[in-house]
Design an enzyme around this catalytic site. Structure first.
Site, PDB file in Angstrom:
ATOM      1  N   GLU A 133      11.785   6.118 -35.178  1.00  0.00           N
ATOM      2  CA  GLU A 133      11.511   6.817 -36.417  1.00  0.00           C
ATOM      3  C   GLU A 133      10.215   6.850 -36.595  1.00  0.00           C
ATOM      4  O   GLU A 133       9.208   5.907 -36.646  1.00  0.00           O
ATOM      5  CB  GLU A 133      12.107   5.853 -37.685  1.00  0.00           C
ATOM      6  CG  GLU A 133      11.886   6.549 -38.996  1.00  0.00           C
ATOM      7  CD  GLU A 133      12.323   5.739 -40.368  1.00  0.00           C
ATOM      8  OE1 GLU A 133      12.347   6.364 -41.279  1.00  0.00           O
ATOM      9  OE2 GLU A 133      12.513   4.706 -40.077  1.00  0.00           O
ATOM     10  N   CYS A 162       7.166   5.835 -43.196  1.00  0.00           N
ATOM     11  CA  CYS A 162       6.782   7.278 -42.472  1.00  0.00           C
ATOM     12  C   CYS A 162       7.811   8.417 -42.623  1.00  0.00           C
ATOM     13  O   CYS A 162       7.436   9.466 -42.361  1.00  0.00           O
ATOM     14  CB  CYS A 162       6.964   6.839 -40.893  1.00  0.00           C
ATOM     15  SG  CYS A 162       8.464   6.438 -40.136  1.00  0.00           S
TER      16      CYS A 162
END
Length: 187
Positions: A72, A106
């Site tokens: 990710e 993020c």
């Protein structure tokens, strides 16, 4: 990441207490690039899970092309708000994505793409500003905190973003630091 070692240690201890054997789940805190590189390159490593920079994911793929990489990575994540959207739900979703985890995740929304009708709707902007201003900024151990502290002081790029505007920009809600804690910032 060095900032997460203590949390990782606590989670692993809970899993061991729950019965997962130490031979199956091991904890290896790494702060040395050479050690981390050797671990990623090791032929016994079959799967690598990463939450981090795209560059780090690309490096891991080069170091161990045999391993399955589940990553990710960061990016410019956006929320698209159309004129036929449920405005309350759109505002709620945008705020949760942008400001949850103090915006440090993020996958946090960093951009709202609004159709012209939405963007120019003063009621929408008023509701959005009110929702942002209602968020509680505070310590992460208080249950009513919506925006916890930043894990580290703002770097120069973030500091510039928090304190200044680019030409043509304006504040809907201007951020400000907490007077007694430089890790706390309003949205």
């Amino acid at each position: 990441a060095p900032e997460t070692i203590l949390v990782g240690w606590e989670v692993v201890n809970l899993l061991w207490e729950a019965g997962i054997p130490k031979t199956i789940l091991q904890f290896i805190p790494i702060s040395d690039d050479e050690v981390g590189t050797a671990l990623v390159k090791d032929k016994r490593i079959k799967v690598i899970m990463l939450t981090g920079a795209t560059k780090t994911a690309q490096t891991f793929q080069i170091l161990n092309p045999r391993a399955t990489l589940v990553a990710e990575t960061g990016g410019k994540n956006s929320v698209i708000i159309t004129s036929c959207s449920d405005r309350d739900l759109a505002i709620s979703s945008l705020i949760k994505s942008a400001f949850g985890h103090a915006g440090q995740k993020c996958s946090a929304a960093s951009l709202a793409i609004c159709e012209k009708e939405v963007y120019h709707d003063p009621k929408f902007k008023e509701q959005l500003a009110d929702a942002v201003e209602s968020l509680v900024v505070g310590p992460s151990d208080l249950l009513n905190t919506d925006i916890p502290p930043l894990i580290s002081l703002p770097n120069p790029r973030l500091q510039r973003t928090l304190l200044s505007l680019e030409p043509g920009e304006s504040w809907l809600v201007q951020p400000y630091p907490h007077p007694n804690n430089p890790h706390l910032w309003s949205p």
